[in-house]
Write an enzyme that holds these catalytic residues in place. Structure first.
Site, mmCIF file in Angstrom:
data_model
loop_
_atom_site.group_PDB
_atom_site.id
_atom_site.type_symbol
_atom_site.label_atom_id
_atom_site.label_comp_id
_atom_site.label_asym_id
_atom_site.label_seq_id
_atom_site.Cartn_x
_atom_site.Cartn_y
_atom_site.Cartn_z
ATOM 1 N N ASP A 136 -66.339 -101.599 70.295
ATOM 2 C CA ASP A 136 -66.072 -101.194 68.914
ATOM 3 C C ASP A 136 -64.687 -100.998 68.554
ATOM 4 O O ASP A 136 -64.143 -100.539 67.629
ATOM 5 C CB ASP A 136 -66.971 -99.740 68.840
ATOM 6 C CG ASP A 136 -68.309 -100.046 68.803
ATOM 7 O OD1 ASP A 136 -68.804 -101.132 68.406
ATOM 8 O OD2 ASP A 136 -69.279 -98.925 69.215
ATOM 9 N N ASP A 143 -65.528 -91.970 73.889
ATOM 10 C CA ASP A 143 -66.805 -91.692 73.467
ATOM 11 C C ASP A 143 -67.790 -91.517 74.651
ATOM 12 O O ASP A 143 -67.444 -92.403 75.448
ATOM 13 C CB ASP A 143 -67.239 -92.969 72.583
ATOM 14 C CG ASP A 143 -66.784 -92.485 71.078
ATOM 15 O OD1 ASP A 143 -65.976 -91.773 70.978
ATOM 16 O OD2 ASP A 143 -67.366 -93.400 70.261
ATOM 17 N N ARG A 183 -62.832 -84.073 65.521
ATOM 18 C CA ARG A 183 -63.710 -84.630 66.941
ATOM 19 C C ARG A 183 -62.896 -84.195 68.017
ATOM 20 O O ARG A 183 -62.599 -85.163 68.843
ATOM 21 C CB ARG A 183 -64.313 -85.877 66.764
ATOM 22 C CG ARG A 183 -65.361 -86.127 65.941
ATOM 23 C CD ARG A 183 -65.902 -87.722 65.974
ATOM 24 N NE ARG A 183 -66.512 -88.010 64.839
ATOM 25 C CZ ARG A 183 -67.447 -89.064 64.674
ATOM 26 N NH1 ARG A 183 -67.480 -89.801 65.794
ATOM 27 N NH2 ARG A 183 -68.144 -89.262 63.679
ATOM 28 N N ASP A 196 -61.739 -96.974 66.903
ATOM 29 C CA ASP A 196 -62.907 -96.215 66.855
ATOM 30 C C ASP A 196 -62.566 -94.826 67.627
ATOM 31 O O ASP A 196 -61.691 -94.262 67.330
ATOM 32 C CB ASP A 196 -64.040 -96.875 67.505
ATOM 33 C CG ASP A 196 -65.470 -96.455 67.115
ATOM 34 O OD1 ASP A 196 -65.297 -95.343 66.218
ATOM 35 O OD2 ASP A 196 -66.326 -96.599 67.739
#
Length: 380
Positions: A179, A207, A259, A203
């Site tokens: 991604d 993650d 985030r 992205d």
């Protein structure tokens, strides 16, 4: 009488010297070396015992040993072949089944041609040189454990095309394309990301998804990015309830939007990080996670509509979610909205445990977030 007066002067002088010495030590040593860094940075012989770093993690990723019990592997070649990597390249070392402690023989910029798939029991150690991975696909940690990534810059990561990528000496498989995360941690455990620079990727920067757990993210410098760090695959993937992540001593610097992290399920201990601002929010969540924000230093942006540290994306009532702020410092109008009842303690094991320092010390102990200027034969 003269002797008594001399003794009095001597006592006063010694008191002053002792007080000055303690104050000097406090101001020049303790604030600049957090609990992780004090484990190894002050030692001039760090390069002779690189693997001692593996004993220095704290929090949920404490048990990550990387390549501690393996050989030293030296990257001498910055080229990349995803399907058939050459010996001497980063990819060749990263895919081996045996434990390896991976270092670099010189400054190096590596542009990967497809995602770098890490194998278990690997350390990537960039100390002593300047190592960049960027302007292409970046790092995937999938279905493995005991990985340490330390002291490298990962930036401008791009999605990859579908193609053959080798994940071990005996297996090359067809990948559908990554991604564009800087570091993707997928169904993995015992992971430690420390002293890295992360920025400007397609992205996320980090993650952590698909029931990954036992992760520490520490001493990193994040900048110039939108969706910084995601914990959890999606709001229906309940397997992520096992997730436990420690986010500590990081610098969330300029140009970040949201985030830092966003948590879907599981538990996040966010401690002693410095937040230089955000465009939307700093800490968010969406599927009843438990979050303890402890001893962080939050500076809100100038936008009056974005002063709140927290954001909840909830379909129903979020007031029972356990989100706590403890010993945080807030400036420029920043504020944290708590919720829930009962303890939010991380319940670390004794080896994982650490005491968050007061928030006023955070600017000092995060001053050297990101890759360090380390030289062989000198302390870092």
């Amino acid at each position: 009488m003269a002797i008594s007066y001399s003794l009095l002067l001597l006592t006063i002088a010694l008191t002053f010297v002792n007080a000055y010495s303690k104050d000097y030590y406090y101001n020049t040593k303790k604030p600049s070396l957090n609990k992780i860094d004090s484990c190894w940075r002050a030692k001039p012989n760090w390069s002779l015992n690189r693997k001692a770093l593996a004993d220095c993690a704290i929090g949920f990723g404490k048990d990550a040993i990387g390549g501690k019990y393996g050989a030293i592997y030296i990257v001498t070649d910055s080229s990349d072949d995803p399907a058939n990597p050459k010996q001497g390249t980063l990819r060749y070392g990263a895919i081996q089944t045996k434990p390896l402690w991976i270092i670099f023989d010189r400054d190096m910029v590596i542009r990967l041609k497809n995602e770098l798939i890490m194998n278990s029991y690997k350390t990537i150690d960039g100390r002593g040189v300047k190592v960049e991975i960027g302007n292409g696909p970046c790092i995937t940690i999938q279905g493995v454990n005991h990985v340490i990534i330390h002291g490298i810059s990962i930036h401008d990561c791009k999605p990859s095309n579908a193609g053959l990528v080798r994940s071990s000496p005996d297996h090359v498989g067809h990948r559908r394309g990554a991604d564009g995360d800087a570091i993707s941690i997928f169904a993995s455990s015992d992971i430690w990301i420390d002293h890295c620079f992360l920025a400007r990727s397609s992205d996320g920067l980090i993650d952590i998804i698909h029931a990954s757990t036992a992760v520490t993210v520490s001493n990193n410098y994040f900048t110039q990015h939108d969706k910084v760090m995601l914990l959890g695959h999606n709001d229906d993937y309940t397997a992520d309830k096992i997730m436990k992540v420690t986010i500590v001593f990081n610098r969330f610097a300029s140009g970040l939007i949201e985030r830092m992290p966003r948590v879907r399920f599981g538990y996040a201990h966010v401690a002693n990080n410095k937040y230089d601002g955000w465009k939307m929010y700093a800490i968010g969540g969406s599927a009843n996670p438990t979050i303890l924000s402890e001893g962080n230093f939050f500076t809100a942006p100038n936008d009056n509509s974005s002063k709140q540290v927290t954001k909840r994306e909830a379909k129903g009532n979020w007031k029972s979610w356990k989100w706590r702020s403890s010993k945080d410092a807030f400036s420029n109008g920043a504020y944290f909205v708590p919720s829930g009842y009962g303890s939010c303690a991380p319940n670390y094991t004794p080896s994982q445990s650490f005491v968050a320092v007061p928030a006023y010390m955070v600017p000092a102990i995060t001053l050297n977030a990101g890759p360090l200027n380390c030289y062989v034969g000198r302390s870092c």
